[in-house]
Motif scaffolding. Sequence first.
Motif, short mmCIF file in Angstrom:
data_model
loop_
_atom_site.label_atom_id
_atom_site.label_comp_id
_atom_site.label_asym_id
_atom_site.label_seq_id
_atom_site.Cartn_x
_atom_site.Cartn_y
_atom_site.Cartn_z
N MET A 91 0.54 -9.14 -13.53
CA MET A 91 1.16 -8.55 -12.34
C MET A 91 1.99 -7.37 -12.81
O MET A 91 3.01 -7.55 -13.49
N ALA A 92 1.55 -6.17 -12.47
CA ALA A 92 2.23 -4.95 -12.91
C ALA A 92 2.96 -4.30 -11.75
O ALA A 92 2.45 -4.26 -10.63
N LEU A 93 4.15 -3.78 -12.03
CA LEU A 93 4.94 -3.17 -10.96
C LEU A 93 4.27 -1.95 -10.36
O LEU A 93 4.53 -1.58 -9.22
N ASN A 94 3.38 -1.28 -11.14
CA ASN A 94 2.65 -0.14 -10.59
C ASN A 94 1.29 -0.01 -11.27
O ASN A 94 0.98 -0.72 -12.23
N ASP A 95 0.48 0.91 -10.77
CA ASP A 95 -0.88 1.07 -11.29
C ASP A 95 -0.89 1.61 -12.71
O ASP A 95 -1.76 1.25 -13.51
N GLN A 96 0.04 2.49 -13.04
CA GLN A 96 0.07 3.02 -14.40
C GLN A 96 0.26 1.91 -15.43
O GLN A 96 -0.40 1.90 -16.48
N SER A 97 1.15 0.98 -15.15
CA SER A 97 1.35 -0.15 -16.06
C SER A 97 0.12 -1.05 -16.10
O SER A 97 -0.25 -1.56 -17.17
N GLY A 131 -1.85 -4.45 -9.39
CA GLY A 131 -0.94 -3.32 -9.47
C GLY A 131 -0.36 -2.99 -8.10
O GLY A 131 -0.60 -3.68 -7.11
N VAL A 132 0.41 -1.91 -8.07
CA VAL A 132 0.96 -1.37 -6.83
C VAL A 132 0.91 0.15 -6.93
O VAL A 132 1.35 0.71 -7.94
N THR A 154 17.57 6.99 2.71
CA THR A 154 16.73 6.40 1.67
C THR A 154 15.34 6.19 2.24
O THR A 154 15.18 5.57 3.29
N VAL A 155 14.32 6.73 1.53
CA VAL A 155 12.93 6.63 1.98
C VAL A 155 12.16 5.83 0.95
O VAL A 155 12.03 6.25 -0.20
N VAL A 156 11.66 4.65 1.34
CA VAL A 156 10.97 3.76 0.40
C VAL A 156 9.73 3.14 1.05
O VAL A 156 9.64 3.04 2.28
N SER A 157 8.81 2.71 0.18
CA SER A 157 7.73 1.85 0.65
C SER A 157 8.30 0.44 0.86
O SER A 157 9.40 0.13 0.39
N ASP A 158 7.53 -0.40 1.53
CA ASP A 158 7.93 -1.80 1.71
C ASP A 158 7.62 -2.53 0.40
O ASP A 158 6.61 -3.24 0.27
N ASN A 159 8.49 -2.34 -0.59
CA ASN A 159 8.21 -2.79 -1.95
C ASN A 159 8.18 -4.31 -2.08
O ASN A 159 7.35 -4.86 -2.81
N TYR A 160 9.08 -4.99 -1.41
CA TYR A 160 9.08 -6.46 -1.46
C TYR A 160 7.74 -6.99 -0.91
O TYR A 160 7.12 -7.88 -1.50
N ARG A 161 7.30 -6.40 0.19
CA ARG A 161 6.03 -6.81 0.80
C ARG A 161 4.86 -6.57 -0.16
O ARG A 161 3.91 -7.36 -0.19
N ALA A 162 4.92 -5.51 -0.95
CA ALA A 162 3.86 -5.23 -1.91
C ALA A 162 3.71 -6.38 -2.90
O ALA A 162 2.60 -6.82 -3.21
N GLY A 163 4.85 -6.89 -3.39
CA GLY A 163 4.80 -8.03 -4.30
C GLY A 163 4.26 -9.28 -3.64
O GLY A 163 3.49 -10.05 -4.25
N VAL A 164 4.64 -9.49 -2.38
CA VAL A 164 4.14 -10.64 -1.62
C VAL A 164 2.63 -10.57 -1.47
O VAL A 164 1.91 -11.56 -1.68
N LEU A 165 2.11 -9.39 -1.12
CA LEU A 165 0.67 -9.22 -0.92
C LEU A 165 -0.11 -9.51 -2.20
O LEU A 165 -1.16 -10.16 -2.16
#
Length: 325
Positions: A228-234, A255-256, A142-153
């Motif tokens: 607070m949007a889960l990604n930039d498109q939203s 965004g993220v 599984t290859v992912v970004s540090d998604n939890y950290r993105a929300g924290v930032l």
Amino acid sequence: MGEIMLRKMNGRYLVSLLLGLLLVFGIYIQYKVVPIVSEQRKIGTTYMTMNNAFYKIVNAEIEKEVASHGDILYTRDPALSVNKQCEQIQSFIDKKVDAIIINPVDSGSQKITTALKKARKKGIHIIVVDSQLQDSQVADVTVVSDNYRAGVLDAEHMMATVPRADILLLEHKDTLSAVDRIDGFLDTIAEHPQYRIVARRESKGQTEISMPAVHAVIEDGVPFNVVMALNDQSAIGALAAIKEKALSHKIFIYGVDGSPDMKNLLRNTDDITATVAQSPVDMGAKTIQSAYAMLDGQPVEMVITIPVALLDKTNIETVDVEGWQ
């Protein structure tokens, strides 16, 4: 006369023999130097939607590496349909691919899990990218970004910028990577009552879904000053709705992704507050490296986490806003 004919026949025999030897030698060289089709490795990729430049960049990195090996890549777009993605997995099985790289439409879908388990029984390697499967044992890697950290930032930046906030969340509940981002944000503000969630709306990470969703929130009279949007498109869909409704008060939009569109807005306007950049270039490269390592019988990490970084007005001038990182 007979002697002359014999000489001619012998000459023709020698020429034919030489041509035959040259043909055999040519076939031998072709076999040794150029891999025959049956030796080509086959890889299938399917992303939740190709209506997202992020996945196009991920796939471009994969495509480059596959081409350099002289192998075959099948790329499919399920367009946010679980059933289509399952059909695509079955088509990969039918094509006898060596590996499937998947960004699941729904991380918890039993249909997708069942289809991938069927592929594994056929000896096909499974690499999950930019999200997780709820049943983590299905994936080899599984290859992912540090998604939890993105929300924290995003949350930490908001708390340092806005003394109190009524927050609208734009989510994608079917995708664990998106859930992790929202969880990171919520956990960070949990002990700070001056930051309140006033509305949560599903956007599936799509501009065309988030825009009417935010319209509806505004029309319902729900007051908010942070998105607070889960990604930039939203986030961009939210911005479009806010602009169309001509809201007069300042709204802080997070965004993220670190997409080129979001970075340009951040650099050239005051409409966007921050985004957390992830790297589809690194994600694609690490994904295909892991795939080839498995195909070569080498050990691989089961989970590869790619770091993220917050971008705001203080550092946007230091990055390339025209492309992805």
